[in-house]
Scaffold this motif. Structure first.
Motif, short mmCIF file in Angstrom:
data_model
loop_
_atom_site.label_atom_id
_atom_site.label_comp_id
_atom_site.label_asym_id
_atom_site.label_seq_id
_atom_site.Cartn_x
_atom_site.Cartn_y
_atom_site.Cartn_z
N ASP A 1 0.84 -1.19 0.00
CA ASP A 1 0.00 0.00 0.00
C ASP A 1 0.88 1.24 0.00
O ASP A 1 1.78 1.37 0.84
CB ASP A 1 -0.89 -0.01 1.25
CG ASP A 1 -1.97 1.05 1.22
OD1 ASP A 1 -1.92 1.92 0.33
OD2 ASP A 1 -2.86 1.02 2.08
N GLN A 2 0.64 2.10 -0.94
CA GLN A 2 1.33 3.39 -1.00
C GLN A 2 2.83 3.18 -1.23
O GLN A 2 3.66 3.66 -0.47
CB GLN A 2 1.06 4.17 0.29
CG GLN A 2 0.99 5.67 0.08
CD GLN A 2 0.08 6.39 1.06
OE1 GLN A 2 -1.11 6.15 1.09
NE2 GLN A 2 0.64 7.28 1.84
N HIS A 3 3.15 2.50 -2.32
CA HIS A 3 4.51 2.03 -2.57
C HIS A 3 5.08 2.68 -3.83
O HIS A 3 4.60 2.45 -4.93
CB HIS A 3 4.48 0.51 -2.74
CG HIS A 3 5.80 -0.13 -2.64
ND1 HIS A 3 5.96 -1.45 -2.28
CD2 HIS A 3 7.07 0.34 -2.85
CE1 HIS A 3 7.24 -1.75 -2.27
NE2 HIS A 3 7.94 -0.69 -2.61
N CYS B 1 -6.86 4.24 -1.90
CA CYS B 1 -6.88 2.80 -1.59
C CYS B 1 -8.16 2.09 -2.02
O CYS B 1 -8.13 1.14 -2.81
CB CYS B 1 -6.67 2.59 -0.09
SG CYS B 1 -5.14 3.30 0.55
N HIS C 1 2.75 2.30 3.60
CA HIS C 1 1.89 3.45 3.88
C HIS C 1 2.36 4.16 5.15
O HIS C 1 2.71 3.52 6.14
CB HIS C 1 0.46 2.93 4.06
CG HIS C 1 -0.62 3.96 4.07
ND1 HIS C 1 -0.69 4.96 5.01
CD2 HIS C 1 -1.71 4.11 3.27
CE1 HIS C 1 -1.78 5.70 4.78
NE2 HIS C 1 -2.40 5.20 3.72
N GLU D 1 3.28 6.97 -3.37
CA GLU D 1 3.31 7.93 -2.26
C GLU D 1 4.24 9.08 -2.65
O GLU D 1 5.20 8.90 -3.40
CB GLU D 1 3.81 7.25 -0.99
CG GLU D 1 3.96 8.21 0.19
CD GLU D 1 3.92 7.53 1.54
OE1 GLU D 1 3.02 6.70 1.76
OE2 GLU D 1 4.79 7.83 2.37
N ASP E 1 1.86 11.74 1.48
CA ASP E 1 0.70 10.86 1.33
C ASP E 1 0.34 10.79 -0.16
O ASP E 1 1.19 10.57 -1.01
CB ASP E 1 -0.45 11.37 2.20
CG ASP E 1 -1.58 10.38 2.38
OD1 ASP E 1 -1.32 9.25 2.82
OD2 ASP E 1 -2.74 10.74 2.10
#
Length: 495
Positions: free
Chosen positions: A12-14, A52, A218, A314, A323
């Motif tokens: 997530d958020q990579h 997400c 994340h 991100e 973010d």
């Protein structure tokens, strides 16, 4: 193709640039690098939207966000659905009907209340966007292993711009050993299912799809000291786009920079924060290695396809942002895409693809047809090494808001990117001359032809999809003769 087992790994958020196989020469990601060396590494892999829930719902349903309707994260719902609509085609249905064992471990975040068990999959719903550090199952696992409970010191916060004090939590030192982290817990739970599924494969030939979705990297980056201090900040370059001035850009970007207090941190602090983010990536890579090693040890390596990707990227200081949010930069839209299928050649491909394409690809690996309807196209021909066929020369993405409603659409080809912002100025970037997307050339006379062409192509694609955003463009954008003949349901010739 005979039914194929599948291990599906997701973060997530990579950011793409945190992996060795994507060019980072400092970071250590041997497990994912080895996977890329044996499979297909996509260099132009994109999320359909950099948030997400809608991104994950697109993977699960095979549909664009505007179609499935989960437009934003449910924690800050701005008018979208909270759950996938009953009766919608979802990835689990045909696989279960075909006799697959199907399990999901880790982050789900497709809606608010329904988890994998709602869809008859093995696995426990771990709700929310962030690591479930106080979930009863995780705490019971800690207690059974004799590990300490979650605790953090030296927390790094931003500041709120309205004078209320402390802002968002960015990072902190996790007071647990690496083997006690949520990341290790999720790998353990995945290994438990893998044991069960591989036994069924060897005994009865029952295939499986098993997913492990980590909540990291994340933010906040809450990791043990070993990883927090793994990389020397002096070896970490600051993003070139940290020189962003927001000149000629939508003002919401400046506001979002303030919201995440990106300018609170000086250059040395940013280097440390990015180094910690890299440490988080390596922590996850070590857990990936456990799963890949287990496949080999169980004699499953040549019977199992492996996918690795992320829901979105991100900023980590790029464009003075953090973010993700209302800015369609490569930092958050371009994501890792690695697929290893036994028997397919190792390769690097520049074909544009998205998470939505993975939906029919997974079904194709199982010998099943795509869902109906499906907005993606199977990647199996690409994975087999077939030459580009001209259908993957551009990508179109969408955004509907995060923390507040905000609509955007983007079209990108191998040279240019156009971002359509109905509420503000539009953006055009020449990615060859300006790879860091610092200079908006939307109004530059030299780019007038590019602007008109991309605007028309974006409009045509939105019209083809049925994305309602095309209706605004019909009357508010320079689309030449491409306008839909009857955009409002009334013939144009009627006065």
């Amino acid at each position: 193709m005979s039914p194929r087992n599948l291990l599906f790994l997701m973060t997530d958020q990579h950011r793409v640039d945190t992996l060795g196989c994507y060019g980072n020469t400092t970071i250590s990601t041997p497990a994912l690098d080895s996977l890329a060396a044996e499979g297909t590494r996509f260099d132009s892999f994109y999320t359909p939207t950099a948030i997400c829930t809608p991104a994950r719902a697109s993977l699960f349903t095979g549909q664009h966000p505007f179609r499935h309707g989960l437009l934003v994260n449910p924690e800050r719902n701005g008018g979208g659905r909270d759950e996938v609509e009953d009766g919608s085609p979802v990835l689990s249905q045909p696989l279960l009907a075909a006799g697959y064992n199907m399990g999901h471990v880790g982050k789900w975040h497709i809606g608010r209340a329904r988890g994998p068990e709602y869809y008859a999959m093995d696995g426990e719903h771990l709700p929310g966007a962030l690591n479930p550090v106080h979930h009863p199952s995780y705490e019971a696992w800690l207690d059974a292993k004799g590990y300490p409970r979650f605790a953090v010191k030296d927390a790094v916060f931003g500041s709120a711009t309205n004078g209320t004090g402390r802002g968002h939590l960015i990072a902190g030192r996790l007071q647990q050993p690496p083997e006690a982290t949520v990341e290790a817990y999720l790998a353990d739970k995945t290994l438990e299912l893998l044991d069960r599924y591989t036994d069924a494969w060897h005994t009865d030939g029952k295939p499986f799809m098993l997913s492990c979705h980590w909540f990291g990297p994340h933010l906040p980056y809450l990791i043990p000291d070993e990883y927090y201090d793994m990389y020397d900040p002096a070896s970490v370059p600051l993003p070139a786009s940290m020189s962003e001035t927001f000149a000629g850009k939508p003002d919401v970007q400046r506001q979002y920079s303030a919201y995440w207090s990106a300018d609170d941190f000086d250059a040395d602090t940013w280097r440390k924060l990015i180094a910690v983010y890299w440490g988080y990536v390596t922590l996850i890579d070590h857990q990936v290695a456990r799963l890949l090693d287990a496949l080999r040890a169980r004699g499953m390596w040549e019977d199992t396809a492996v996918v690795f990707t992320a829901d979105h990227g991100e900023f980590t200081g790029s464009h003075r942002l953090n973010d993700k949010g209302p800015a369609m930069y490569e930092d958050i839209y371009r994501i890792p895409g690695i697929v290893r299928v036994p028997g397919c050649p190792p390769q690097v491909r520049d074909d544009f693809a998205t998470l939505i394409d993975l939906n029919p690809t997974v079904l194709g690996l199982a010998g099943l047809p795509a869902l109906e309807p499906c907005d993606g196209a199977s990647l199996l021909p690409v994975l087999a090494g077939e030459p580009a066929d001209g259908t993957r020369e551009q990508v179109v993405t969408e955004f509907h808001g995060h923390h507040f409603p905000y609509s955007q659409r983007m079209i990108r080809d191998h040279r240019h990117k156009l971002v359509y912002n109905p509420d503000s100025v539009n953006e055009l970037y020449d990615l060859e001359a300006d790879p860091h997307e610092l200079h908006n050339v939307h109004e530059a006379p030299a780019y007038a032809g590019v602007r008109r062409e991309l605007t028309a192509r974006l409009y045509q694609e939105l019209l083809r999809r049925g994305d309602p955003a095309y209706t605004w463009m019909s009357y508010m954008s320079d689309i030449g003769g491409n306008r839909a003949p009857d955009v409002d349901g009334v013939a144009d010739e009627v006065a």
